[in-house]
Design an enzyme around this catalytic site. Structure first.
Site, PDB file in Angstrom:
ATOM      1  N   SER A   1      14.199 -13.772   4.284  1.00  0.00           N
ATOM      2  CA  SER A   1      13.889 -12.337   4.440  1.00  0.00           C
ATOM      3  C   SER A   1      14.995 -11.461   3.852  1.00  0.00           C
ATOM      4  O   SER A   1      14.706 -10.426   3.231  1.00  0.00           O
ATOM      5  CB  SER A   1      13.642 -11.981   5.907  1.00  0.00           C
ATOM      6  OG  SER A   1      14.710 -12.401   6.716  1.00  0.00           O
TER       7      SER A   1
ATOM      8  N   HIS B   1      10.521 -19.983   8.612  1.00  0.00           N
ATOM      9  CA  HIS B   1      11.493 -18.894   8.849  1.00  0.00           C
ATOM     10  C   HIS B   1      11.097 -18.184  10.155  1.00  0.00           C
ATOM     11  O   HIS B   1      11.020 -18.831  11.192  1.00  0.00           O
ATOM     12  CB  HIS B   1      11.495 -17.988   7.609  1.00  0.00           C
ATOM     13  CG  HIS B   1      12.575 -16.952   7.555  1.00  0.00           C
ATOM     14  ND1 HIS B   1      13.716 -16.996   8.308  1.00  0.00           N
ATOM     15  CD2 HIS B   1      12.681 -15.811   6.804  1.00  0.00           C
ATOM     16  CE1 HIS B   1      14.481 -15.945   8.024  1.00  0.00           C
ATOM     17  NE2 HIS B   1      13.860 -15.204   7.124  1.00  0.00           N
TER      18      HIS B   1
ATOM     19  N   HIS C   1      18.287 -26.180  10.832  1.00  0.00           N
ATOM     20  CA  HIS C   1      18.691 -24.979  10.088  1.00  0.00           C
ATOM     21  C   HIS C   1      19.238 -25.391   8.727  1.00  0.00           C
ATOM     22  O   HIS C   1      19.830 -26.457   8.594  1.00  0.00           O
ATOM     23  CB  HIS C   1      19.748 -24.179  10.862  1.00  0.00           C
ATOM     24  CG  HIS C   1      19.834 -22.764  10.413  1.00  0.00           C
ATOM     25  ND1 HIS C   1      20.637 -22.363   9.381  1.00  0.00           N
ATOM     26  CD2 HIS C   1      19.177 -21.646  10.831  1.00  0.00           C
ATOM     27  CE1 HIS C   1      20.478 -21.064   9.193  1.00  0.00           C
ATOM     28  NE2 HIS C   1      19.602 -20.603  10.061  1.00  0.00           N
TER      29      HIS C   1
ATOM     30  N   ARG D   1      22.842 -17.621  18.728  1.00  0.00           N
ATOM     31  CA  ARG D   1      21.744 -16.719  19.121  1.00  0.00           C
ATOM     32  C   ARG D   1      20.856 -17.414  20.156  1.00  0.00           C
ATOM     33  O   ARG D   1      20.240 -16.779  20.987  1.00  0.00           O
ATOM     34  CB  ARG D   1      20.928 -16.311  17.880  1.00  0.00           C
ATOM     35  CG  ARG D   1      21.748 -15.576  16.818  1.00  0.00           C
ATOM     36  CD  ARG D   1      20.948 -15.348  15.542  1.00  0.00           C
ATOM     37  NE  ARG D   1      20.515 -16.595  14.936  1.00  0.00           N
ATOM     38  CZ  ARG D   1      19.724 -16.687  13.870  1.00  0.00           C
ATOM     39  NH1 ARG D   1      19.262 -15.589  13.298  1.00  0.00           N
ATOM     40  NH2 ARG D   1      19.389 -17.860  13.382  1.00  0.00           N
TER      41      ARG D   1
ATOM     42  N   ASP E   1      14.929 -19.241  17.203  1.00  0.00           N
ATOM     43  CA  ASP E   1      13.503 -19.162  17.543  1.00  0.00           C
ATOM     44  C   ASP E   1      13.106 -20.078  18.696  1.00  0.00           C
ATOM     45  O   ASP E   1      12.031 -19.921  19.270  1.00  0.00           O
ATOM     46  CB  ASP E   1      12.659 -19.493  16.300  1.00  0.00           C
ATOM     47  CG  ASP E   1      12.931 -18.505  15.182  1.00  0.00           C
ATOM     48  OD1 ASP E   1      12.965 -17.306  15.460  1.00  0.00           O
ATOM     49  OD2 ASP E   1      13.133 -18.944  14.033  1.00  0.00           O
TER      50      ASP E   1
HETATM   51  N1  CMX Z   1      11.560 -31.109  12.668  1.00  0.00           N
HETATM   52  C1  CMX Z   1      11.176 -32.107  11.846  1.00  0.00           C
HETATM   53  N2  CMX Z   1      11.750 -32.339  10.653  1.00  0.00           N
HETATM   54  C2  CMX Z   1      12.775 -31.548  10.299  1.00  0.00           C
HETATM   55  C3  CMX Z   1      13.252 -30.514  11.115  1.00  0.00           C
HETATM   56  C4  CMX Z   1      12.588 -30.290  12.341  1.00  0.00           C
HETATM   57  N3  CMX Z   1      12.927 -29.310  13.162  1.00  0.00           N
HETATM   58  N4  CMX Z   1      14.279 -29.914  10.488  1.00  0.00           N
HETATM   59  C5  CMX Z   1      14.449 -30.531   9.310  1.00  0.00           C
HETATM   60  N5  CMX Z   1      13.529 -31.523   9.182  1.00  0.00           N
HETATM   61  C6  CMX Z   1      13.315 -32.407   8.043  1.00  0.00           C
HETATM   62  C7  CMX Z   1      12.951 -31.576   6.829  1.00  0.00           C
HETATM   63  O1  CMX Z   1      11.569 -31.207   6.849  1.00  0.00           O
HETATM   64  C8  CMX Z   1      13.324 -32.531   5.720  1.00  0.00           C
HETATM   65  O2  CMX Z   1      12.325 -33.507   5.629  1.00  0.00           O
HETATM   66  P1  CMX Z   1      11.845 -34.093   4.185  1.00  0.00           P
HETATM   67  O3  CMX Z   1      13.069 -34.639   3.550  1.00  0.00           O
HETATM   68  O4  CMX Z   1      10.830 -35.094   4.553  1.00  0.00           O
HETATM   69  O5  CMX Z   1      11.284 -32.910   3.448  1.00  0.00           O
HETATM   70  C9  CMX Z   1      14.587 -33.201   6.272  1.00  0.00           C
HETATM   71  O6  CMX Z   1      14.514 -33.054   7.698  1.00  0.00           O
HETATM   72  C10 CMX Z   1      15.873 -32.587   5.786  1.00  0.00           C
HETATM   73  O7  CMX Z   1      15.843 -31.213   6.067  1.00  0.00           O
HETATM   74  P2  CMX Z   1      17.194 -30.402   6.389  1.00  0.00           P
HETATM   75  O8  CMX Z   1      18.048 -30.458   5.179  1.00  0.00           O
HETATM   76  O9  CMX Z   1      17.755 -30.848   7.680  1.00  0.00           O
HETATM   77  O10 CMX Z   1      16.613 -28.939   6.651  1.00  0.00           O
HETATM   78  P3  CMX Z   1      16.264 -27.817   5.576  1.00  0.00           P
HETATM   79  O11 CMX Z   1      17.504 -27.073   5.249  1.00  0.00           O
HETATM   80  O12 CMX Z   1      15.491 -28.360   4.434  1.00  0.00           O
HETATM   81  O13 CMX Z   1      15.271 -26.889   6.401  1.00  0.00           O
HETATM   82  C11 CMX Z   1      14.511 -25.678   8.278  1.00  0.00           C
HETATM   83  C12 CMX Z   1      15.717 -26.023   7.401  1.00  0.00           C
HETATM   84  C13 CMX Z   1      14.937 -24.585   9.259  1.00  0.00           C
HETATM   85  C14 CMX Z   1      13.401 -25.124   7.394  1.00  0.00           C
HETATM   86  C15 CMX Z   1      14.060 -26.955   9.027  1.00  0.00           C
HETATM   87  O14 CMX Z   1      15.096 -27.378   9.880  1.00  0.00           O
HETATM   88  C16 CMX Z   1      12.775 -26.757   9.824  1.00  0.00           C
HETATM   89  O15 CMX Z   1      11.691 -26.881   9.253  1.00  0.00           O
HETATM   90  N6  CMX Z   1      12.888 -26.420  11.155  1.00  0.00           N
HETATM   91  C17 CMX Z   1      11.709 -26.117  11.958  1.00  0.00           C
HETATM   92  C18 CMX Z   1      11.221 -24.705  11.662  1.00  0.00           C
HETATM   93  C19 CMX Z   1      12.163 -23.654  12.194  1.00  0.00           C
HETATM   94  O16 CMX Z   1      12.592 -23.707  13.347  1.00  0.00           O
HETATM   95  N7  CMX Z   1      12.466 -22.640  11.381  1.00  0.00           N
HETATM   96  C20 CMX Z   1      13.270 -21.487  11.814  1.00  0.00           C
HETATM   97  C21 CMX Z   1      14.674 -21.438  11.219  1.00  0.00           C
HETATM   98  C22 CMX Z   1      15.402 -20.200  11.674  1.00  0.00           C
HETATM   99  C23 CMX Z   1      14.799 -18.969  11.074  1.00  0.00           C
HETATM  100  O17 CMX Z   1      14.848 -18.806   9.826  1.00  0.00           O
HETATM  101  O18 CMX Z   1      14.218 -18.149  11.801  1.00  0.00           O
END
Ligand code: CMX
Length: 464
Positions: free
Chosen positions: A271, A301, A347, A356, A402
C-alpha cells in the site's frame, strides 16, 4: 561485504547531514502544521542536496538474481521518511517504537492510548507534538470533513454486496474532483510549490476518510441509517467511532490505538509503495491513495485481518471454543495441506512477533482477558509458530498485526469482518500521505526502475 565502508574523517563529515530534529521549547511551538512544514522543508532540501552532492555515488547494496525473482526483498531502493522497519524490533515511527509513542504522544482527556493526530504530526514533521498541536489537528480535520454530494450519492448507490474495500477505493478515487493539486498543476504552479497543494489534499482526504468509511459501514450493514455527524470539539477517532455507531469508551480507545499502529510500516509494503509510485507520476493524492488501497485489499496484505476472522470462525466451527492443542495443530496442518496460508502469520521483513500484535494483545489482556475468542487467539499464538517452522520454508513463523485486530473488534460488537480492512485503510492514510507530501517537497522524480527479461538476465549473469 560491508556496505558504507567509510573512513573516520568521512564519518565525521557525514554527521553534518544527520540530526534533523530540532527541539523547541514546547510553549512557543506553532500549532499551524503547514507553517511548521514550510520552515522545515527548505532546511531538509538543503541537507539532502548537500548529502547527495557528497555521497550521491556511494553504493548502499547489491542486487542478486534471487532478489529480482523474489519480490525485490531486501533491495534498498526507496527513501521513506516517516518510519523504518527493523526485522527483529519492528516498526519505529520517526525513530520511536510503539511503546514509546504510547508514552510520549498526547492522549484524549481521560484516555490512555495515543491520539492518531499526534502520530500524524510526528510522522510528517519528525517532532513529538504538544497537546495544543494535536488539538489543532483534531479541529482542522473536523472542519475539513464534509464530503461532496456526488460522493455521498455514489456511496448510497453502491450495491450492498460490493466489498467495502471496493466501495472505499472507488469513493476516494472520485473524491479527486476536489483536488487542489490538480488545480495547482494545471495552472502552472512551480514544482517547488507542489507540496503545498499535496498537503492540502492530504489533510482534506484524511479528514474525510472517517465519513466515507462510516457511510460504507452504515450503508452495508445498518440499512444506511444512523450515521452520526462530526463534532468539532472531539478527536478524529471519537468522531469516527461515533459515526460508525459505537459510543463505548473502550471501543473509542481501541480506535485511537488501532488508527495509530496501522498508519505506517516503512515504504516498501504494497500500500505504501503503490501510493508513492502512483504519486510519482504526479497523479493527485486521491488517485495515489486509492491505488494504495487497492493493494491493501489483497489477502496477503491488509485483507489478512478479514481472513484471520474467517479462518478463526472455521476453526471454531470445526473444533469448538476450547480445542485441545492437538486438535488445533491438526486444523492448522489441514489449512496448509489445502494450499492455503495461515492468515495473520508471517511477514516479508519481520522476523519476530510484530510489536503491533503485542500492543493489541496487551490491550486485550487489560480489557478482555476472559473473552473466549481472545483465549483462542492466544492458544493459536502458541501453536502456529512451531507448525510453520516445521514446514521448513516459512521465514517468519510469528504473528503480524492482522492476527489480533479482529478479536478486539468482535469483542466490542463490530462483527462484520469484511469491513476490517477499511479500518486499516483509514489509518494507513496517515503514513503514506505524510510520505507523499515529502515526496513532492523533495522533488522526487517519476519512479522507473529497470527491468530485464530472463534471457537478458541469463546473459548478464554469464558475463559477470
Ligand atoms: N502460512 C503458510 N505459508 C506461509 C506463511 C503462512 N502464514 N507465510 C509464508 N508462507 C510460505 C509462503 O507462501 C512461501 O511459500 P512458497 O515458497 O510455497 O511460495 C514460503 O512460506 C516462504 O515465504 P516467506 O519468505 O516466509 O514469506 P513472504 O515474504 O513471501 O510472504 C507474507 C510474506 C506476509 C505474504 C506471508 O507470510 C503470508 O502469506 N502470510 C499470511 C498472510 C498475511 O498474514 N498477510 C499480512 C501481512 C501483514 C500485512 O501486510 O498486513
Amino acid at each position: 561485504m560491508a556496505l558504507f565502508r567509510l573512513s573516520a574523517a568521512r564519518c565525521l563529515e557525514l554527521q553534518k547531514f544527520s540530526a534533523p530534529i530540532i527541539l523547541r521549547p514546547l510553549s512557543d511551538a506553532s500549532t499551524d502544521l503547514k507553517k511548521v512544514l514550510s520552515e522545515k522543508i527548505p532546511k531538509e532540501q538543503e541537507r539532502i542536496k548537500a548529502f547527495r552532492k557528497n555521497y550521491g555515488g556511494t553504493k548502499v547494496g547489491e542486487v542478486t538474481v534471487d532478489m529480482m525473482y523474489g519480490g525485490m526483498r531486501g533491495i534498498k531502493g526507496l527513501v521513506w521518511e516517516p518510519s523504518v522497519l527493523d526485522a527483529d524490533e519492528g516498526i519505529r515511527f520517526r525513530g520511536k517504537s510503539i511503546p514509546e509513542c504510547q508514552k510520549l504522544l498526547p492522549k484524549a482527556p481521560g484516555g490512555e492510548e495515543p491520539l492518531p493526530e499526534g502520530l500524524f504530526w510526528l510522522l510528517i514533521t519528525g517532532d513529538v507534538p504538544t497537546d495544543a498541536q494535536v488539538k489543532a489537528i483534531s479541529k482542522e480535520w473536523a472542519a475539513r470533513s464534509s464530503i461532496p454530494a456526488h460522493v455521498t450519492k455514489a456511496l448510497n448507490d453502491f450495491p450492498k454486496t460490493l466489498h467495502p474495500m471496493t466501495q472505499f477505493s472507488a469513493a476516494i478515487t472520485i473524491l479527486n474532483s476536489e483536488s487542489e493539486f490538480v488545480k495547482a498543476y494545471s495552472s502552472g504552479t512551480k514544482k517547488a510549490l507542489y507540496w503545498e497543494s499535496v498537503y492540502e489534499d492530504s489533510m482534506n482526504l484524511i479528514a474525510k476518510l472517517p465519513v466515507i468509511a462510516a457511510t460504507i459501514y452504515r450503508n452495508t450493514y445498518k440499512n444506511g441509517k444512523g450515521l452520526g455527524s462530526v463534532d468539532s470539539g472531539k478527536d478524529w477517532s471519537w468522531n469516527f467511532a461515533n459515526m460508525l455507531g459505537y459510543d463505548n469508551k473502550e471501543f473509542i480507545e481501541l480506535m485511537r490505538l488501532y488508527l495509530t499502529i496501522h498508519s505506517d510500516h516503512e515504504g516498501g509494503n504494497v500500500s505504501a509503495h503503490t501510493t508513492h509510485l502512483v504519486g510519482s507520476a504526479l497523479s493527485d493524492p486521491y488517485l495515489s491513495f486509492a491505488a494504495g488501497m487497492n493493494g491493501l485489499a489483497g489477502p496477503l496484505h491488509g485483507l489478512a485481518n478479514q481472513e484471520v476472522l474467517v479462518w478463526l470462525q472455521k476453526l471454531r466451527a470445526q473444533v469448538g471454543d476450547n480445542p485441545s492443542d492437538d486438535k488445533l495443530k491438526e486444523f492448522i496442518w489441514n489449512t496448509l495441506k489445502s494450499g492455503q496460508v495461515v492468515p495473520g502469520y508471517g511477514h516479508a521483513v519481520l522476523r519476530k512477533t510484530d510489536p503491533r500484535y503485542t500492543c493489541q494483545r496487551e490491550f486485550a489482556l487489560k480489557h478482555l482477558p476472559n473473552d473466549s475468542l481472545f483465549k483462542l487467539v492466544s492458544q493459536v499464538y502458541k501453536i502456529v509458530p512451531p507448525v510453520l517452522l516445521e514446514t521448513g520454508k516459512v521465514k517468519n513463523p510469528w504473528p503480524n498485526v492482522d492476527a489480533h485486530s479482529g478479536v478486539l473488534l468482535q469483542y466490542y460488537g463490530m462483527k462484520e469482518m469484511n469491513y476490517y480492512t477499511v479500518l486499516f485503510g483509514v489509518s494507513r492514510a496517515l503514513g503514506v500521505l505524510s510520505a507523499l507530501v515529502w515526496d513532492r517537497a523533495l522533488g522526487l522524480p517519476i519512479e522507473r526502475p529497470k527491468s530485464l527479461s530472463t534471457d537478458l538476465l541469463m546473459k548478464a549473469t554469464k558475463a559477470a
